[in-house]
Design an enzyme around this catalytic site. Structure first.
Site, PDB file in Angstrom:
ATOM      1  N   ARG A 264       0.945  -1.208  -0.062  1.00  0.00           N
ATOM      2  CA  ARG A 264      -0.072  -0.182  -0.001  1.00  0.00           C
ATOM      3  C   ARG A 264       0.909   1.236   0.018  1.00  0.00           C
ATOM      4  O   ARG A 264       1.881   1.402   0.816  1.00  0.00           O
ATOM      5  CB  ARG A 264      -1.021   0.118   1.218  1.00  0.00           C
ATOM      6  CG  ARG A 264      -2.052  -1.030   1.297  1.00  0.00           C
ATOM      7  CD  ARG A 264      -2.985  -0.961   0.183  1.00  0.00           C
ATOM      8  NE  ARG A 264      -4.124  -1.807   0.206  1.00  0.00           N
ATOM      9  CZ  ARG A 264      -4.170  -2.694  -0.602  1.00  0.00           C
ATOM     10  NH1 ARG A 264      -3.233  -3.033  -1.483  1.00  0.00           N
ATOM     11  NH2 ARG A 264      -5.152  -3.807  -0.652  1.00  0.00           N
TER      12      ARG A 264
ATOM     13  N   HIS B 190       1.056  -0.475 -10.362  1.00  0.00           N
ATOM     14  CA  HIS B 190       0.047  -1.214  -9.565  1.00  0.00           C
ATOM     15  C   HIS B 190      -0.493  -2.362 -10.410  1.00  0.00           C
ATOM     16  O   HIS B 190      -1.373  -2.842 -10.706  1.00  0.00           O
ATOM     17  CB  HIS B 190      -1.175  -0.298  -9.432  1.00  0.00           C
ATOM     18  CG  HIS B 190      -1.929  -0.782  -8.059  1.00  0.00           C
ATOM     19  ND1 HIS B 190      -2.686  -0.226  -6.968  1.00  0.00           N
ATOM     20  CD2 HIS B 190      -2.115  -2.243  -7.537  1.00  0.00           C
ATOM     21  CE1 HIS B 190      -3.125  -0.755  -6.044  1.00  0.00           C
ATOM     22  NE2 HIS B 190      -2.638  -1.935  -6.536  1.00  0.00           N
TER      23      HIS B 190
END
Length: 308
Positions: free
Chosen positions: A223, A271
């Protein structure tokens, strides 16, 4: 008949309708899967946090919300979501994450970037064996544990850290503040796979970065908020941290003006470390609905207090 509402963006429906239908049939579930059930009739919601559904108040008979995402930080604060919430632990996603992490750990371990940069000259540098390269994995949930064990199979001495005690075969498990210091102090390569919670935000900051050995490398597929970005950039500029591979960020897509893009010691990936696979995710959703109908505990139910 079990009524299942699919609440995600339209392109997700295209990818998930057939795999979910097949998984329900294979599990022997009589399911009416739609995007437009009357809320009060819905038994389960298959859910993506970026869908239009944000108010769960009308879903008075809903037995569980089954997220398509591994991360649930964007929905745990939704006060209207009072029914059980399950995060996605998808075998396909896990396999993808293990492969991505292993690839970048090996890239650093073998110093492949150096080999590419010195293609114009003969400068042999023999890397150490994996057993001589300590690796630490922060976060020992499903993804962190799988990555730690995957790396251990290559021979890396792997230390894992979590907030509470864990026991994982072949992994040195640390926990708590003292355990974090021990895990960081020997980590030549650090992998971040913690959830995004108030307790983990900026866990990698000026103080903890200083606890890493000089020349350590950092890999973050977890994250974005786990890292204090200014502190990492400073550590890269001083040379205390040799390089960072970052797949997740506080703002995504990463803005064109962000200093990470142009930093010579940063690799940005968009990502892509792990993605939920529709076929395997559908099987997990079908299993949880089976459990819900049988009155058994749901798999991967979120603890609202912990946030994961």
């Amino acid at each position: 008949m079990i009524k299942v509402q699919f609440a995600a963006r339209p392109e997700r429906w295209t990818g998930y309708q057939a795999p979910l239908t097949a998984a329900f049939e294979k599990a022997g579930l009589d399911v009416d899967l739609r995007q437009d059930h009357a809320p009060a009739d819905v038994d389960y919601v298959v859910y993506a946090p970026n869908s239009d559904l944000q108010d769960f108040t009308p879903y008075t008979g809903c037995k569980a919300v089954l997220s398509l995402w591994a991360g649930v930080e964007k929905i745990t604060g939704n006060q209207t979501l009072t029914m059980p919430l399950c995060r996605m632990v998808d075998p396909g996603l896990t396999a993808g994450m293990v492969e991505w992490v292993a690839g970048h750990v090996l890239r650093y371990h073998l110093d492949i970037d150096r080999s590419i940069a010195t293609q114009d000259r003969w400068e042999p540098v023999v890397p150490p064996l994996a057993q001589e390269r300590p690796v630490a994995v922060l976060g020992l949930g499903a993804l962190g544990a799988a990555c730690a064990q995957g790396l251990a199979k290559f021979g890396f001495p792997v230390t894992g850290w979590s907030r509470s005690p864990k026991e994982i075969s072949g992994i040195i498990c640390q926990h708590g503040p003292d355990g974090l210091t021990q895990a960081l102090s020997q980590a030549e390569i650090l992998v971040l796979l913690l959830p995004d919670t108030p307790a983990t935000e900026n866990i990698l900051n000026a103080e903890t970065l200083a606890q890493l050995p000089k020349g350590a490398r950092i890999i973050n597929p977890g994250r974005g908020p786990l890292i204090d970005d200014a502190a990492l950039l400073a550590a890269l500029d001083t040379g205390h941290i040799a390089h960072a591979t970052l797949d997740v960020f506080r703002v995504e897509p990463l803005p064109a003006t962000d200093p990470y893009w142009a930093h010579p010691k940063v690799t940005v990936t968009p990502h892509i470390a792990a993605e939920t696979r529709a076929v395997t995710a559908a099987q997990m959703i079908a299993e949880n609905i089976q459990r819900g109908e049988a009155g058994a505990p749901f798999l991967n139910q979120v603890d609202r207090e912990l946030g994961y």
